[in-house]
Every structure is written in structure tokens, then in C-alpha cells.
Design a protein around this motif. Sequence first.
Motif, PDB file in Angstrom:
ATOM      1  N   CYS A  31       0.835  -1.200   0.000  1.00 53.62           N
ATOM      2  CA  CYS A  31       0.000   0.000   0.000  1.00 53.62           C
ATOM      3  C   CYS A  31       0.867   1.246   0.000  1.00 53.62           C
ATOM      4  O   CYS A  31       1.964   1.246   0.554  1.00 53.62           O
ATOM      5  CB  CYS A  31      -0.874   0.016   1.249  1.00 53.62           C
ATOM      6  N   LEU A  32       0.349   2.317  -0.576  1.00 53.02           N
ATOM      7  CA  LEU A  32       1.021   3.614  -0.482  1.00 53.02           C
ATOM      8  C   LEU A  32       0.895   4.120   0.952  1.00 53.02           C
ATOM      9  O   LEU A  32      -0.121   3.868   1.612  1.00 53.02           O
ATOM     10  CB  LEU A  32       0.370   4.606  -1.453  1.00 53.02           C
ATOM     11  N   PRO A  33       1.914   4.847   1.435  1.00 53.00           N
ATOM     12  CA  PRO A  33       1.899   5.289   2.843  1.00 53.00           C
ATOM     13  C   PRO A  33       0.675   6.135   3.224  1.00 53.00           C
ATOM     14  O   PRO A  33       0.241   6.101   4.359  1.00 53.00           O
ATOM     15  CB  PRO A  33       3.179   6.135   2.971  1.00 53.00           C
ATOM     16  N   GLU A  34       0.126   6.863   2.254  1.00 53.62           N
ATOM     17  CA  GLU A  34      -1.033   7.705   2.589  1.00 53.62           C
ATOM     18  C   GLU A  34      -2.262   6.878   2.989  1.00 53.62           C
ATOM     19  O   GLU A  34      -3.253   7.428   3.465  1.00 53.62           O
ATOM     20  CB  GLU A  34      -1.367   8.628   1.417  1.00 53.62           C
ATOM     21  N   PHE A  35      -2.190   5.550   2.772  1.00 53.28           N
ATOM     22  CA  PHE A  35      -3.312   4.694   3.161  1.00 53.28           C
ATOM     23  C   PHE A  35      -3.019   3.911   4.434  1.00 53.28           C
ATOM     24  O   PHE A  35      -3.697   2.938   4.734  1.00 53.28           O
ATOM     25  CB  PHE A  35      -3.680   3.755   2.016  1.00 53.28           C
ATOM     26  N   ASP A  36      -2.035   4.340   5.178  1.00 49.64           N
ATOM     27  CA  ASP A  36      -1.696   3.688   6.447  1.00 49.64           C
ATOM     28  C   ASP A  36      -2.894   3.586   7.395  1.00 49.64           C
ATOM     29  O   ASP A  36      -2.965   2.663   8.205  1.00 49.64           O
ATOM     30  CB  ASP A  36      -0.563   4.456   7.158  1.00 49.64           C
ATOM     31  N   TRP A  37      -3.796   4.561   7.272  1.00 49.12           N
ATOM     32  CA  TRP A  37      -4.965   4.563   8.167  1.00 49.12           C
ATOM     33  C   TRP A  37      -5.846   3.332   7.953  1.00 49.12           C
ATOM     34  O   TRP A  37      -6.674   2.995   8.802  1.00 49.12           O
ATOM     35  CB  TRP A  37      -5.775   5.849   8.000  1.00 49.12           C
ATOM     36  N   MET A  38      -5.677   2.646   6.831  1.00 50.54           N
ATOM     37  CA  MET A  38      -6.467   1.435   6.558  1.00 50.54           C
ATOM     38  C   MET A  38      -5.926   0.214   7.296  1.00 50.54           C
ATOM     39  O   MET A  38      -6.565  -0.833   7.327  1.00 50.54           O
ATOM     40  CB  MET A  38      -6.464   1.130   5.051  1.00 50.54           C
ATOM     41  N   ASN A  39      -4.726   0.339   7.879  1.00 53.43           N
ATOM     42  CA  ASN A  39      -4.121  -0.786   8.613  1.00 53.43           C
ATOM     43  C   ASN A  39      -4.992  -1.223   9.773  1.00 53.43           C
ATOM     44  O   ASN A  39      -5.721  -0.414  10.348  1.00 53.43           O
ATOM     45  CB  ASN A  39      -2.755  -0.378   9.177  1.00 53.43           C
ATOM     46  N   ASP A  40      -4.854  -2.478  10.142  1.00 55.82           N
ATOM     47  CA  ASP A  40      -5.536  -2.928  11.355  1.00 55.82           C
ATOM     48  C   ASP A  40      -4.710  -2.511  12.578  1.00 55.82           C
ATOM     49  O   ASP A  40      -3.638  -1.904  12.433  1.00 55.82           O
ATOM     50  CB  ASP A  40      -5.814  -4.444  11.318  1.00 55.82           C
ATOM     51  N   SER A  41      -5.197  -2.813  13.767  1.00 57.85           N
ATOM     52  CA  SER A  41      -4.517  -2.340  14.976  1.00 57.85           C
ATOM     53  C   SER A  41      -3.207  -3.090  15.218  1.00 57.85           C
ATOM     54  O   SER A  41      -2.495  -2.811  16.179  1.00 57.85           O
ATOM     55  CB  SER A  41      -5.448  -2.461  16.183  1.00 57.85           C
ATOM     56  N   ARG A  42      -2.876  -4.055  14.352  1.00 58.38           N
ATOM     57  CA  ARG A  42      -1.568  -4.718  14.432  1.00 58.38           C
ATOM     58  C   ARG A  42      -0.624  -4.185  13.353  1.00 58.38           C
ATOM     59  O   ARG A  42       0.372  -4.838  13.020  1.00 58.38           O
ATOM     60  CB  ARG A  42      -1.733  -6.226  14.246  1.00 58.38           C
ATOM     61  N   ASN A  43      -0.992  -3.045  12.779  1.00 53.65           N
ATOM     62  CA  ASN A  43      -0.185  -2.415  11.729  1.00 53.65           C
ATOM     63  C   ASN A  43      -0.032  -3.270  10.482  1.00 53.65           C
ATOM     64  O   ASN A  43       1.018  -3.301   9.848  1.00 53.65           O
ATOM     65  CB  ASN A  43       1.197  -2.012  12.250  1.00 53.65           C
ATOM     66  N   GLN A  44      -1.087  -3.970  10.137  1.00 53.79           N
ATOM     67  CA  GLN A  44      -1.091  -4.777   8.914  1.00 53.79           C
ATOM     68  C   GLN A  44      -2.019  -4.134   7.896  1.00 53.79           C
ATOM     69  O   GLN A  44      -3.099  -3.647   8.252  1.00 53.79           O
ATOM     70  CB  GLN A  44      -1.548  -6.196   9.224  1.00 53.79           C
ATOM     71  N   SER A  45      -1.610  -4.162   6.647  1.00 59.51           N
ATOM     72  CA  SER A  45      -2.379  -3.507   5.599  1.00 59.51           C
ATOM     73  C   SER A  45      -3.704  -4.241   5.360  1.00 59.51           C
ATOM     74  O   SER A  45      -3.851  -5.412   5.710  1.00 59.51           O
ATOM     75  CB  SER A  45      -1.577  -3.474   4.302  1.00 59.51           C
ATOM     76  N   PRO A  46      -4.679  -3.548   4.725  1.00 61.72           N
ATOM     77  CA  PRO A  46      -5.959  -4.223   4.417  1.00 61.72           C
ATOM     78  C   PRO A  46      -5.750  -5.433   3.503  1.00 61.72           C
ATOM     79  O   PRO A  46      -6.563  -6.357   3.514  1.00 61.72           O
ATOM     80  CB  PRO A  46      -6.782  -3.135   3.723  1.00 61.72           C
ATOM     81  N   CYS A  47      -4.668  -5.432   2.728  1.00 63.47           N
ATOM     82  CA  CYS A  47      -4.373  -6.573   1.842  1.00 63.47           C
ATOM     83  C   CYS A  47      -4.014  -7.809   2.666  1.00 63.47           C
ATOM     84  O   CYS A  47      -4.419  -8.928   2.348  1.00 63.47           O
ATOM     85  CB  CYS A  47      -3.233  -6.221   0.887  1.00 63.47           C
ATOM     86  N   VAL A  48      -3.264  -7.597   3.742  1.00 70.84           N
ATOM     87  CA  VAL A  48      -2.896  -8.703   4.630  1.00 70.84           C
ATOM     88  C   VAL A  48      -4.142  -9.225   5.350  1.00 70.84           C
ATOM     89  O   VAL A  48      -4.384 -10.437   5.416  1.00 70.84           O
ATOM     90  CB  VAL A  48      -1.825  -8.250   5.660  1.00 70.84           C
ATOM     91  N   VAL A  49      -4.953  -8.294   5.860  1.00 76.89           N
ATOM     92  CA  VAL A  49      -6.183  -8.688   6.561  1.00 76.89           C
ATOM     93  C   VAL A  49      -7.100  -9.448   5.591  1.00 76.89           C
ATOM     94  O   VAL A  49      -7.669 -10.486   5.942  1.00 76.89           O
ATOM     95  CB  VAL A  49      -6.900  -7.456   7.159  1.00 76.89           C
ATOM     96  N   ALA A  50      -7.198  -8.963   4.350  1.00 74.83           N
ATOM     97  CA  ALA A  50      -8.034  -9.615   3.335  1.00 74.83           C
ATOM     98  C   ALA A  50      -7.522 -11.021   3.023  1.00 74.83           C
ATOM     99  O   ALA A  50      -8.308 -11.947   2.802  1.00 74.83           O
ATOM    100  CB  ALA A  50      -8.069  -8.772   2.059  1.00 74.83           C
ATOM    101  N   ALA A  51      -6.209 -11.198   3.014  1.00 74.21           N
ATOM    102  CA  ALA A  51      -5.627 -12.519   2.742  1.00 74.21           C
ATOM    103  C   ALA A  51      -6.028 -13.516   3.834  1.00 74.21           C
ATOM    104  O   ALA A  51      -6.477 -14.626   3.544  1.00 74.21           O
ATOM    105  CB  ALA A  51      -4.111 -12.423   2.637  1.00 74.21           C
TER     106      ALA A  51
END
Length: 159
Positions: free
Chosen positions: A32-52
Motif C-alpha cells: 500500500c502507499l503510505p497515505e493509506f496507512d490509516w487502513m491498517n488494522d490495529s496490528r499495523n497490517q495492511s488491508p491486503c494482509v487482513v483480506a488474505a
Amino acid sequence: MSLKVLTILGIIANMIAVLPVAEAQTTSLATCLPEFDWMNDSRNQSPCVVAAYMQGACTNGEYIVQPLAPSYHYIGPTVKQDNPCQCSTVVYSLMSACGMCQNRTIEGWSAWQTNCSVVYTQQFPESIPFGINVPGWAYLDVVTKDTFSAAAAKADICK
Ligand SMILES: *[C@@H]1O[C@H](CO)[C@@H](O)[C@H](O)[C@H]1NC(C)=O
Ligand SMILES: *[C@@H]1O[C@H](CO)[C@@H](O)[C@H](O)[C@H]1NC(C)=O
Ligand SMILES: *[C@@H]1O[C@H](CO)[C@@H](O)[C@H](O)[C@H]1NC(C)=O
């Protein structure tokens, strides 16, 4: 040592050697681009990781989110893939966020769910896998406006 003990040790050694191979692969190759960091979960994982992880809940913990090339977007399941996890608006929202955070476009919910025999609206049909904290915005309504909304997701975090 007796032959029996050696054999048992050999079996144990084999089991240990085999373990990493048998371990489930649930990961994202997309960044993810850094400007989308706010989409991370509370474990600092990107929405792509959570989706996986979430999609892996329907495929024995095996799921890899591939990165999107420019002008591509993620699509819903094929007829053959039709599985409850992908037919959840929660996964649709996370995969949409995953597309957006790579600066790609997304498709509407109605297009995404075309091949789903059953859809799960604002709910997830399986137990949430260990290792992720699903952000609350993934459970927002996407049906009314037929799309995931980054603005609504961001507002949900700030409320
Ligand atoms: C968000 O997640 C990405 C990928 O997991 C990570 O590289 C980044 O540092 C995270 N950012 C924050 C603010 O947690
Ligand atoms: C539905 O499944 C077919 C093949 O099974 C696939 O070609 C098509 O892209 C799928 N539709 C969507 C919206 O994902
Ligand atoms: C995002 O995509 C647009 C349109 O494809 C492009 O013009 C822009 O440079 C991209 N931004 C980044 C940070 O990649």
C-alpha cells in the motif's frame, strides 16, 4: 542407542522438517502507499494482509493476495470459486481497500457478488482467523451505494 530410538528420533526430525512446508500461507504480495496507512488494522497490517487472512478462512488458511497492475481491479469470485468468505461484504470491503491503497480502481458490490449463491451482508460466515484485527469499517454498508467508500471508512475510524 537402539535402532528403535533412532527410528523414532528420525520420525520426529522428519516431522519438524516438514512442518514449515505444511504451514498455511496467508499473505499479501501487494503493498500500500503510505497515505493509506490509516487502513491498517490495529496490528499495523495492511488491508491486503487482513483480506488474505479472511479469504484463507475458507481455503484452509491458504490465500495470497496478488498485487494489482495499473488499471486493474480485484474482481469477485468465479462460479467455481464461489465461497462464503469472498461472498461477504466484509471481504469485498477489505479487497476494495486493498485495491485503493495501491492506487487502483475498485468494482461495485453488485458486480463483485455476481457469482455468489449466498451473500453475507455486513457479516462474515467463518470464525475470524488469528493474527488479524478486522477494522470496524470493513463491516459498513456497501449495498445501499453499491460500493466501498474510503471516505465512509475513514469517518468510521474517527467517530
Ligand atoms: C501499515 O501496514 C504496512 C504493511 O503492513 C506497514 O508497512 C506500515 O508500516 C503500516 N503503517 C502503520 C502506520 O502502521
Ligand atoms: C463470474 O465467474 C466467471 C467464470 O466462472 C468469470 O468469468 C467472471 O469474471 C465472474 N464474474 C465476476 C463479476 O467476478
Ligand atoms: C495514481 O494513479 C493515477 C492514475 O492512474 C496516477 O496519475 C498517479 O500518478 C498515481 N499515483 C501514485 C502515487 O502512484
